[in-house]
Design a protein around this motif. Sequence first.
Motif, short mmCIF file in Angstrom:
data_model
loop_
_atom_site.label_atom_id
_atom_site.label_comp_id
_atom_site.label_asym_id
_atom_site.label_seq_id
_atom_site.Cartn_x
_atom_site.Cartn_y
_atom_site.Cartn_z
N LEU A 37 -21.46 -75.48 -55.34
CA LEU A 37 -21.22 -75.07 -53.95
C LEU A 37 -22.51 -74.64 -53.25
N HIS A 38 -22.60 -74.97 -51.99
CA HIS A 38 -23.79 -74.64 -51.20
C HIS A 38 -23.64 -73.30 -50.49
N GLY A 39 -24.75 -72.81 -49.97
CA GLY A 39 -24.77 -71.55 -49.27
C GLY A 39 -24.73 -71.70 -47.76
N MET A 40 -24.85 -70.58 -47.06
CA MET A 40 -24.80 -70.56 -45.61
C MET A 40 -25.95 -71.38 -45.02
N GLY A 41 -25.62 -72.24 -44.07
CA GLY A 41 -26.63 -73.07 -43.42
C GLY A 41 -26.98 -74.33 -44.17
N VAL A 112 -24.37 -70.91 -54.87
CA VAL A 112 -25.50 -70.08 -54.49
C VAL A 112 -25.17 -69.33 -53.20
N SER A 113 -25.46 -68.02 -53.18
CA SER A 113 -25.29 -67.19 -52.00
C SER A 113 -23.84 -67.24 -51.52
N MET A 114 -23.56 -67.77 -50.32
CA MET A 114 -22.19 -67.93 -49.86
C MET A 114 -21.38 -68.73 -50.88
N GLY A 115 -22.01 -69.74 -51.47
CA GLY A 115 -21.34 -70.54 -52.50
C GLY A 115 -21.08 -69.77 -53.77
N PRO A 138 -25.10 -64.26 -55.45
CA PRO A 138 -23.91 -64.30 -54.61
C PRO A 138 -23.79 -63.06 -53.72
N ASN A 139 -23.17 -63.24 -52.58
CA ASN A 139 -22.79 -62.10 -51.74
C ASN A 139 -21.42 -61.63 -52.22
N THR A 140 -21.42 -60.65 -53.08
CA THR A 140 -20.16 -60.19 -53.68
C THR A 140 -19.42 -59.17 -52.83
N ASP A 141 -20.05 -58.66 -51.78
CA ASP A 141 -19.42 -57.63 -50.94
C ASP A 141 -19.55 -58.03 -49.48
N LEU A 142 -18.64 -58.87 -49.02
CA LEU A 142 -18.67 -59.33 -47.63
C LEU A 142 -18.36 -58.21 -46.65
N LEU A 143 -17.57 -57.24 -47.10
CA LEU A 143 -17.25 -56.12 -46.21
C LEU A 143 -18.52 -55.34 -45.86
N GLU A 144 -19.38 -55.13 -46.83
CA GLU A 144 -20.63 -54.44 -46.57
C GLU A 144 -21.51 -55.26 -45.63
N SER A 145 -21.56 -56.56 -45.81
CA SER A 145 -22.31 -57.42 -44.90
C SER A 145 -21.77 -57.30 -43.48
N TRP A 146 -20.47 -57.30 -43.36
CA TRP A 146 -19.80 -57.21 -42.06
C TRP A 146 -20.14 -55.88 -41.38
N GLN A 147 -20.10 -54.81 -42.15
CA GLN A 147 -20.36 -53.49 -41.59
C GLN A 147 -21.83 -53.30 -41.20
N GLU A 148 -22.74 -53.93 -41.94
CA GLU A 148 -24.17 -53.73 -41.72
C GLU A 148 -24.75 -54.66 -40.66
N ASP A 149 -24.10 -55.78 -40.40
CA ASP A 149 -24.67 -56.80 -39.53
C ASP A 149 -23.70 -57.14 -38.41
N SER A 150 -23.93 -56.58 -37.23
CA SER A 150 -23.01 -56.78 -36.10
C SER A 150 -22.99 -58.23 -35.63
N SER A 151 -24.03 -59.00 -35.95
CA SER A 151 -24.06 -60.40 -35.53
C SER A 151 -22.99 -61.23 -36.24
#
Length: 243
Positions: A37-41, A112-115, A138-151
Motif C-alpha cells: 500500500l502507498h502513502g499520502m500523495g 508505508v505511512s498512510m498505507g 505508519p500513522n497509528t493515531d489519526l485522532l492525534e493528527s486531526w487534533q494537531e493539524d487544522s488543515s
Amino acid sequence: MKNLTFNFFSKSLNMSTTFKMILPDLISDSTKILILLHGMGDDENSWERNTLLDKYLENKSLVVVMPRVDLSYYQNFAKSAYFDFVAFEILEQMKDVFHLNTARKNTFVAGVSMGGYGALKIVLTFPDKFSACFALSPNTDLLESWQEDSSREAWFSALFKDKKTFKNSDNNLFNLIKKPGTGLDKPFIDIECGRKDHFVHRCRSFYEQARKAGFNIVFNTYPNEKHEWSFWDRSIAGIIDFI
C-alpha cells in the motif's frame, strides 16, 4: 518476472481503477501474495518508482499487488469503498482472474505511512485472511493528527465524519486491538520506524498497547532514519526476504 498494469471495473469503488502487479515466472499453490500500500500523495506506481522492488523480487515466489487509493486513507466513504476494495476485492481478483491461492498462510499486507495505517486496519479487522502485516512509518493515531493539524479538518471530516465518531469507531486502531481473539486470530505485526520520524512516538504507543493485548508484534526503530523512501527501500528488501 512479469510487470503488469491491471485495469478493471471495481464494484467497491463504482468505477474503473488500476493496480500494478509484479509476478514471478512460475506460480504454484504456495506462491505468496503481498498487497503493498502507498502513502499520502502517492499512487500505485510509487513503490516501483522509489525503491529497487524489482531487484528484491528476483527469484522469489511472491506476487506483489500495488493498488491506488488516492487520499482515501483506506476508508469506505460516499460511493467509494476503498477499504473493501483493498481488503476484499483485490484478493477476489487474485483468486478468480490470476488463479492464486489466497489462503491465509499465503497472504500478507504491508504499507508505508498512510498505507501503514491501512495495512494495520486491514489485518486487525480481518485476521483470518492475512497472516502478517508490515507497517513502515505508519500513522497509528489519526485522532492525534486531526487534533494537531487544522488543515486536515475538511479532509478527515469527509472521511470519518467528526472526531467523536472516529474515536469510537473501528477506524481507530486502538479500538481494534481491544477486540477479543487469541492464537491464529492475532497475526504477526511488524512496525518499522525511524527515530527521527514524527510518527515514532505514536508507533511506540500503539506497539505497547498491542503487546499488552496479546498480539505477536515487534517494533524496530532506527536512530538516523526519517520519514523517507531511502529507509522504506531498505525495509521492503528485508520484508520480502522474511516472507
